[in-house]
Design an enzyme around this catalytic site. Structure first.
Site, mmCIF file in Angstrom:
data_model
loop_
_atom_site.group_PDB
_atom_site.id
_atom_site.type_symbol
_atom_site.label_atom_id
_atom_site.label_comp_id
_atom_site.label_asym_id
_atom_site.label_seq_id
_atom_site.Cartn_x
_atom_site.Cartn_y
_atom_site.Cartn_z
ATOM 1 N N SER A 49 39.863 45.621 22.096
ATOM 2 C CA SER A 49 39.594 44.219 21.743
ATOM 3 C C SER A 49 38.255 43.715 22.300
ATOM 4 O O SER A 49 37.833 42.621 21.955
ATOM 5 C CB SER A 49 40.731 43.326 22.245
ATOM 6 O OG SER A 49 40.626 43.148 23.626
ATOM 7 N N LYS A 86 38.998 40.003 29.316
ATOM 8 C CA LYS A 86 38.655 39.103 28.205
ATOM 9 C C LYS A 86 37.421 38.301 28.604
ATOM 10 O O LYS A 86 37.001 38.340 29.754
ATOM 11 C CB LYS A 86 39.798 38.100 27.937
ATOM 12 C CG LYS A 86 41.112 38.714 27.478
ATOM 13 C CD LYS A 86 41.073 39.146 26.036
ATOM 14 C CE LYS A 86 42.324 39.929 25.697
ATOM 15 N NZ LYS A 86 42.120 41.135 24.986
#
Lengths: 135, 418
Positions: A49, A86
């Site tokens: 991701s 993230k």
């Protein structure tokens, strides 16, 4: 006292290296990549991701707890008992993946969330290592 | 000004650093071979789980509360301890590492009471942020008062992890709330004797005449009284003097009934005790070797201990292990299921002060021992060893609940979800 500088020698000797007086420490990746060892830890990335930010599955992440977290820093956090990497949107309290079309994750009341440092460096393994990394 | 900083439930708290799934769970840590509980994290403490209790006695309580049990992961603890000490040392003018989870920090500046409190809070906050360990901080104008403040920081309500003794008022108030055995250096036995003299609190001890305490007990108690009154008596070097005795002992993972197995284990204990002896640059004049079965066994309790003097003081592992076969002949008894054994290096003298006897034969080989230690320090314990220790891993510590060595082994590095 007068000292006569004669070196003790035994047996066959070669020539002293002309570089002897210019020897420096070999390059060390630790020294280059780790700013503050006492606040730094290492993990291994799992998943894809964050690929658009250049972090691929199996990359080694160098994480600093001393580095200041800024808006959209790439960080490692604990979200409900799991380490995850993230980007952090400080204004909207959200975690952002770098995938196209990925929705931000808004940190909810009741989420167990804590910041565990900023990803300061990442290392890509282009040729497989002879050891296994990561549990 | 001195600060004593220590981690709360260090082993159990360290387990949580690299294991986020354990952060909000009660965690306890067991001693070598998973015998006793030696650390309890703050959450487990609130459930009423106590330290120094045999694991099997509280198994049910632990299950009931869903407490996570870990074996001692020394590799992880040492690594995190170093990070914690480094982080704190960035604040101080000088530090003295007192144990794996506590250190004294010295500050040469003068600050107001509130600024000292702020400093203590800043240390706490920084260690939490940069290492993820919970620490307490106690400040005092002597090391003994710093230790008292650290006690107050943790145990006396209202301090919340930071206390500073830099005024008469604060000093008296905290000492009045402490038992005399909470004072650094006053153990239970000494405490009982002081109780008989009517001294029950730290404050009562502090108002004794130092001369009288020296006469009745020792110069150490005199120093404690003076330190409690703000006079610095303890120097860094005094904090941890060379050991007078070094013991290496452990229970077996599985019972031992074979003489050769007992021998192997004892050789290992000799190696580790002698390594410590050389580290403090000492010689030994005698050792005791002992072995026993378990007092909890159904069979009769058996314990035998042999005292063995060396003709010449030694620091050489080989000389010590060569004495073992004759000693084991006296200790070993067929049919006994040995549960524990060990070696005690007793009668230790500093190597520097040793006067050799003209006629005595010293067979030590210091050069060889230096090489042995250097190789093992660099490449890991038992890279070079006495062959009679054997090469099987049977006597390695039992660590049934060992967690990952996440900061020292590549194979154990944590996964991070992306």
């Amino acid at each position: 006292m007068k000292v006569i500088p004669v070196k003790a020698q035994a047996g066959l000797v070669g020539f002293e290296s002309p570089a002897a007086e210019y020897i420096e420490m070999e390059l060390s990746l630790d020294e280059l990549l780790i700013d503050k060892p006492s606040a730094t830890w290492i993990g291994v990335a799992q998943g894809n991701s964050m690929e658009l930010d250049g972090i691929f599955d199996g990359d080694i992440l160098v994480i600093s707890r001393a580095q200041q977290v800024k808006h959209m820093s790439i960080i490692v956090a604990v979200l409900n008992g799991v380490f995850c990497c993230k980007k952090i949107d400080i204004e909207r309290r959200a975690l952002i993946s770098s995938q196209v079309g990925a929705k931000p994750y808004f940190i909810k009341e009741g989420d167990d969330f804590s910041l565990e440092g900023v990803v300061t460096r990442s290392v890509r393994i282009h040729t497989p290592l002879n050891k296994k990394i990561g549990a | 000004m001195y600060f004593l900083c220590d981690a709360s439930g260090f082993y159990s708290s360290a387990e949580k650093v690299m294991r986020p799934d354990l952060r909000n769970k009660p965690v306890v840590t067991l001693s070598n071979n998973d015998g006793c509980i030696v650390a309890v994290c703050p959450i487990a403490k609130k459930l009423g789980i106590k330290k120094f209790v045999p694991y099997f006695q509280v198994k049910d309580l632990i299950k009931k509360h869903g407490v996570v049990v870990t074996s001692s992961n020394y590799e992880l603890y040492h690594s995190l301890s170093t990070k914690m000490m480094d982080t704190i040392s960035q604040f101080a003018d000088d530090i003295y590492v007192y144990s794996i989870d506590e250190l004294f920090a010295r500050f040469d500046t003068r600050l107001s009471h509130d600024s000292w409190l702020d400093l203590g809070r800043d240390i706490r906050r920084t260690v939490w942020k940069e290492v993820r360990l919970p620490v307490g901080a106690g400040g005092g104008i002597t090391p003994t008062l710093a230790k008292a403040a650290s006690h107050a920081a943790k145990r006396i309500p209202g301090y919340n992890g930071v206390a500073v003794i830099d005024s008469e008022q604060e000093r008296i108030s905290i000492l009045k709330q402490m038992d005399v055995t909470d004072v650094w250096g006053i153990g239970n036995r000494l405490g009982r004797k002081l109780n008989l003299l009517g001294i029950h609190t730290a404050h009562q001890l502090s108002v004794q005449s130092p001369a009288r305490m020296r006469k009745q007990f020792s110069i150490l108690v005199e120093n404690t009284v003076r330190e409690l009154n703000g006079e610095i008596r303890i120097k860094w070097d005094d904090v941890r003097p060379d050991k007078q005795q070094i013991y290496s002992t452990r229970t077996f993972g599985a019972r031992v009934t074979d003489k050769r197995e007992l021998h192997k284990a004892l050789v290992g204990h000799c190696e580790s005790a002698m390594r410590k002896l050389r580290r403090q640059k000492s010689l030994t004049k005698a050792m005791t070797v002992f072995a026993s079965n378990s007092p909890h066994d159904d069979t009769a309790y058996y314990r035998k201990s042999i005292y063995h003097p060396f003709p010449v003081p030694t620091m050489d592992t080989r000389i010590v292990t060569n004495a073992l076969p004759a000693i084991i002949d006296k200790i070993f008894k067929p049919g006994v299921c040995f549960y524990r054994c060990g070696v005690g290096i007793v009668e230790i003298i500093p190597a520097a002060n040793y006067q050799a006897d003209l006629f005595s034969l010293n067979n030590d080989n210091p050069k060889l021992m230096n090489v042995l230690d250097a190789v093992n320090d660099r490449y890991g314990k038992s890279t070079l060893q006495v062959a009679s220790k054997g090469f099987d891993k049977k006597h390695e510590m039992k660590r049934q609940f060992l967690t990952k060595r996440a900061t020292t082994r590549w194979s154990d590095v944590p996964q991070i979800k992306c």
